[in-house]
Scaffold this active site. Sequence first.
Site, PDB file in Angstrom:
ATOM      1  N   CYS A  16       0.770  -1.245   0.000  1.00 60.05           N
ATOM      2  CA  CYS A  16       0.000   0.000   0.000  1.00 60.05           C
ATOM      3  C   CYS A  16       0.805   1.302   0.000  1.00 60.05           C
ATOM      4  O   CYS A  16       0.667   2.120  -0.905  1.00 60.05           O
ATOM      5  CB  CYS A  16      -0.981  -0.003   1.155  1.00 60.05           C
ATOM      6  SG  CYS A  16      -0.345  -0.697   2.672  1.00 60.05           S
ATOM      7  N   HIS A  65      -1.618   6.815   5.430  1.00 62.22           N
ATOM      8  CA  HIS A  65      -0.573   5.785   5.447  1.00 62.22           C
ATOM      9  C   HIS A  65       0.750   6.254   4.848  1.00 62.22           C
ATOM     10  O   HIS A  65       1.495   5.479   4.254  1.00 62.22           O
ATOM     11  CB  HIS A  65      -1.052   4.520   4.729  1.00 62.22           C
ATOM     12  CG  HIS A  65      -0.379   3.277   5.256  1.00 62.22           C
ATOM     13  ND1 HIS A  65      -0.474   2.051   4.640  1.00 62.22           N
ATOM     14  CD2 HIS A  65       0.411   3.086   6.351  1.00 62.22           C
ATOM     15  CE1 HIS A  65       0.215   1.149   5.314  1.00 62.22           C
ATOM     16  NE2 HIS A  65       0.766   1.756   6.366  1.00 62.22           N
TER      17      HIS A  65
END
Length: 448
Positions: free
Chosen positions: A74, A130
């Site tokens: 990710c 993130h």
Amino acid sequence: MKAPQLLFVFVAICVPLEVANASDHPNVIMILADDLGYGDLGCFGCRDIKTPNLDRLASQGVRLTSNYSNSSVCSPTRLALLTGRYFQRLGLEWAVWYQAPNEGLPPQESSLASILKQAGYTTALAGKWHLGYEKGWRPNQHGFDYFFGCLGGNVNYFKHYDKTNTHDLFLDEKPLHTKGYVTDLTADYAIKFLEQMKEKPFFLYVAFNAPHFPFQGPEDEDREFSWHEGTRQGQYVLMVESLDRAVGRIVAAIDSNALRDETLIVFTSDNGGEKLARNHPLRGKKGTLWEGGIRVPAIARWPGKIPAGTATDAPVQTIDWSATVLALAGAKAPSNRPLDGVNLMPLLSGKGELANRPLFFRRALDPHRGNVKQQRAVRLGRWKYLDTPAGEQYLFDLDKDISEQTNLIEQDPRRAAKMASLLDQWEADVDPPLYDQRQQARKNRKNR
């Protein structure tokens, strides 16, 4: 689900009601799913998950069947999206660890949001960041006027804490304690933002957690909780269907607010699907450079600019979406940070084709586990070459073998050698990274 009143109050205070005159440049909504499998949407062949809203979006625009995430995990893909560059240039080659310092998008870097903001866009992020926990590494310091969501890689969908039991739900810089299913809350915030963006061009980045673990469907608040356990039919299907409904609500908000014809909507995923996903007909899954780890669904809609009901199998990458958005906004990346991607609008509009160019991939060792072997891959036209440090080499003709079952390395060693050479040249260009904060942070943790 109705959004908590507290959330709406915060948004109403934050978003300006008076905006500048309309621009000739389009609004952009970039919607990113998390760990969605290549074959998890009806319009990509799925039969056990109902995704009518995303299927409708595809029928109104273009479906991209050879769209690649820059990484098989990710954070690196998110870094590539927000810089328009190969993430290797910044040294972030794995997911940002829970609450880890000095990992993510460094403060000194420009981002897609900051460039668009300078070009007159209002910018917002709803959902998963993130790319850094610390001050200076967060969304509001990287060009986002407004932020609602989590800083880390995943949270309990109902109680909003991460695997370190740290609360991770924020409204701009402040922790937000509210009730609700994260997928719904993300859509609620995005819609409230859209309702107040009538004239000024905007960039809205909607980064859903779904269907990343923990596997919690919208009715699972009282179910026994586990970070990694679940089943496809019991949780995963319901998570994707909830994601589909959330996307449908966002698209409806665009259309009902007379923004349809001036808004580009892009939907894709950050990497391939994990254990409960359907990556069929691809081989492999998240964390690998087999097609199932990096080829992800993508849809783009812009009425009047992108022909409805079309599809393309041209190979494209996450960084191309960054280049496309900046070109449409009339904005340019800093001269010392040139983009690695290309503008896709000639392809999306059906008025042109992309040049035959290589797309590069590298999955480095997982620094937190040390048990994942490195892989490298390059796609050039119909051909894909993949190798490993153990000396394994593969060559596939993806036009004939999308499932990567027939290794042609012995039949065409010369082509394989040329593609391996392209990889070597690319690595020489992107390495060493501009910054070594991640490597230094890793050393510091080991020395504690």
